[in-house]
Enzyme design. Structure first.
Site, PDB file in Angstrom:
ATOM      1  N   LYS A 266       2.906  -6.653 -16.483  1.00  0.00           N
ATOM      2  CA  LYS A 266       3.945  -5.743 -16.980  1.00  0.00           C
ATOM      3  C   LYS A 266       4.150  -5.919 -18.476  1.00  0.00           C
ATOM      4  CE  LYS A 266       6.213  -4.646 -12.703  1.00  0.00           C
ATOM      5  NZ  LYS A 266       7.422  -4.475 -11.907  1.00  0.00           N
TER       6      LYS A 266
ATOM      7  N   LYS B  46      -3.573  -1.930  -6.712  1.00  0.00           N
ATOM      8  CA  LYS B  46      -2.692  -1.717  -5.565  1.00  0.00           C
ATOM      9  C   LYS B  46      -1.946  -0.404  -5.720  1.00  0.00           C
ATOM     10  CE  LYS B  46       1.823  -3.554  -6.665  1.00  0.00           C
ATOM     11  NZ  LYS B  46       3.069  -3.423  -5.980  1.00  0.00           N
TER      12      LYS B  46
ATOM     13  N   LYS C 147       4.390   2.301  -7.224  1.00  0.00           N
ATOM     14  CA  LYS C 147       5.281   3.421  -7.501  1.00  0.00           C
ATOM     15  C   LYS C 147       5.491   3.627  -8.988  1.00  0.00           C
ATOM     16  CE  LYS C 147       9.141   0.874  -5.515  1.00  0.00           C
ATOM     17  NZ  LYS C 147       9.738  -0.042  -6.502  1.00  0.00           N
TER      18      LYS C 147
END
Ligand code: ATP
Ligand code: LTN
Length: 327
Positions: free
Chosen positions: A112, A194, A197
């Site tokens: 991130k 993966k 969202k």
């Protein structure tokens, strides 16, 4: 004391079938065996910028998703993290126990932080301390999550053991519950990532709220591998991912699935998978519409009251052990 479960999802973006198959589905299955706490973790969501109005609405929507997916408010406690202030309080304490080096090693943080470059908040780094606080506040035995959370769970265990050693037995040391199939559903547009969202390409995920036409279109576009026959095969990750979703949604065994698709190709797999997903989501989406606003508010208020009473008990012990008891 009954064995306890704690888990949560962030109210960011739309929950997808990966979140359902990796986590929620197991919450529903385990809730009758354990005393269960399912939290909407809005304090985790603000580790990256959020629109305040949208965040508040999403928190309620995610709670509604828990209910529609089959979390039973008569046996499980459903609440929003920011309704229980002890989460933030214990997170601070854990921030003083966890080491920077441990946090810097977390792969989710590294991923991130890389995507955000210079605007990385301190909260993004200490995110696992808040997650550990969530879990430890409820003296949790088992944490049902997807594969991506395994590292955070290991850190939670390390921190709990360190605290218990340094200040005296205070926390139960939790185990992760990671399913054998479904713990890491891959993106439809890229089977090396993966399903997520937060990915900007919505074609990689099937949202739990997608309509039938969208579901058919996304599966049709899904990346496949070379080869033609439809079978579980580690060297063909894209098709194996689609087959795993089919397996979990239909409850069929791998043998039954392979014989069903014998002599058929990828196009048939995609179209059968789309229909199975639509069928699976239909009653879920109906329940989403049926849950009234008042009913939801009542559930979340009751859940927060129950959670608060247990969290307060743990915090009392923590304060006493550490000598942070006020004047
Ligand atoms: P994102 O999907 O954007 O990566 P996240 O992983 O932070 O978000 P959460 O809502 O916090 O999403 O996750 C809720 C649960 O869903 C967690 O237990 C997580 O491990 C699980 N999960 C998330 N993505 C997948 C996936 N692709 N396959 C299986 N489980 C998943
Ligand atoms: N980090 C988790 C969400 C989460 C969580 C938790 C999961 C926050 N606190 C406590 C289990 C237990 C994620 O899925 N991104």
């Amino acid at each position: 004391m009954p064995k306890r479960i704690f888990s949560g999802a962030q109210p960011t973006g739309n929950l997808h079938i990966g979140n359902y198959l990796g986590a929620l589905r197991n919450w529903v299955a385990l809730q009758h065996e354990y005393e269960s706490f399912f939290c909407v973790v809005d304090l985790h969501a603000i580790t990256v910028p959020q629109d305040p109005k949208e965040l508040a609405a999403k928190s309620r929507e995610v709670a509604r998703i828990y209910l529609a997916a089959g979390v039973d408010p008569n046996v499980s406690t459903i609440f929003v993290q920011s309704d229980v202030q002890e989460h933030a309080e214990l997170a601070w304490v854990i921030n003083c126990v966890v080491r920077i080096s441990e946090l810097e090693r977390m792969t989710q943080y590294k991923d991130k932080a890389k995507r955000q470059r210079e605007n990385v908040s301190v909260g993004l780094l200490t995110y696992p301390a808040l997650m550990a606080a969530d879990i430890l506040l409820y003296q949790t035995d088992l944490v049902p999550v997807g594969q991506d959370q395994k590292q955070h769970l290991e850190l939670t265990r390390d921190v709990a053991e360190r605290f218990n050693r340094d200040y005296g037995e205070t926390f139960r040391v939790p185990d992760a519950f990671i399913p054998k199939v479904g713990a890491k559903i891959m993106a439809l547009d890229d089977p090396s990532k993966k399903m997520s969202k937060s990915d900007e390409n919505a074609n990689g995920r099937i949202s739990l709220l997608d309509d039938a036409a969208t579901i058919r279109r996304k599966f049709k576009r899904a990346v496949t591998d070379s080869g033609t026959d439809v079978r579980f095969d580690a060297s063909r990750p894209a098709v194996t991912n689609l087959l795993s979703v089919f397996q979990l949604l239909t409850g069929k065994t791998p043998e039954e699935i392979e014989s069903h698709f014998a002599g058929k190709g990828y196009a048939q797999l995609k179209s059968d998978l789309a229909e199975a997903t639509i069928e699976f989501l239909r009653p879920f989406q109906e329940r989403m519409r049926d849950i009234g606003d008042e009913e939801l508010s009542r559930t979340l208020k009751g859940g927060a009251d129950k959670a608060r009473s247990i969290a307060a008990e743990t915090m009392r012990a923590v304060r006493e052990r550490m000598g942070i008891v006020g004047a």
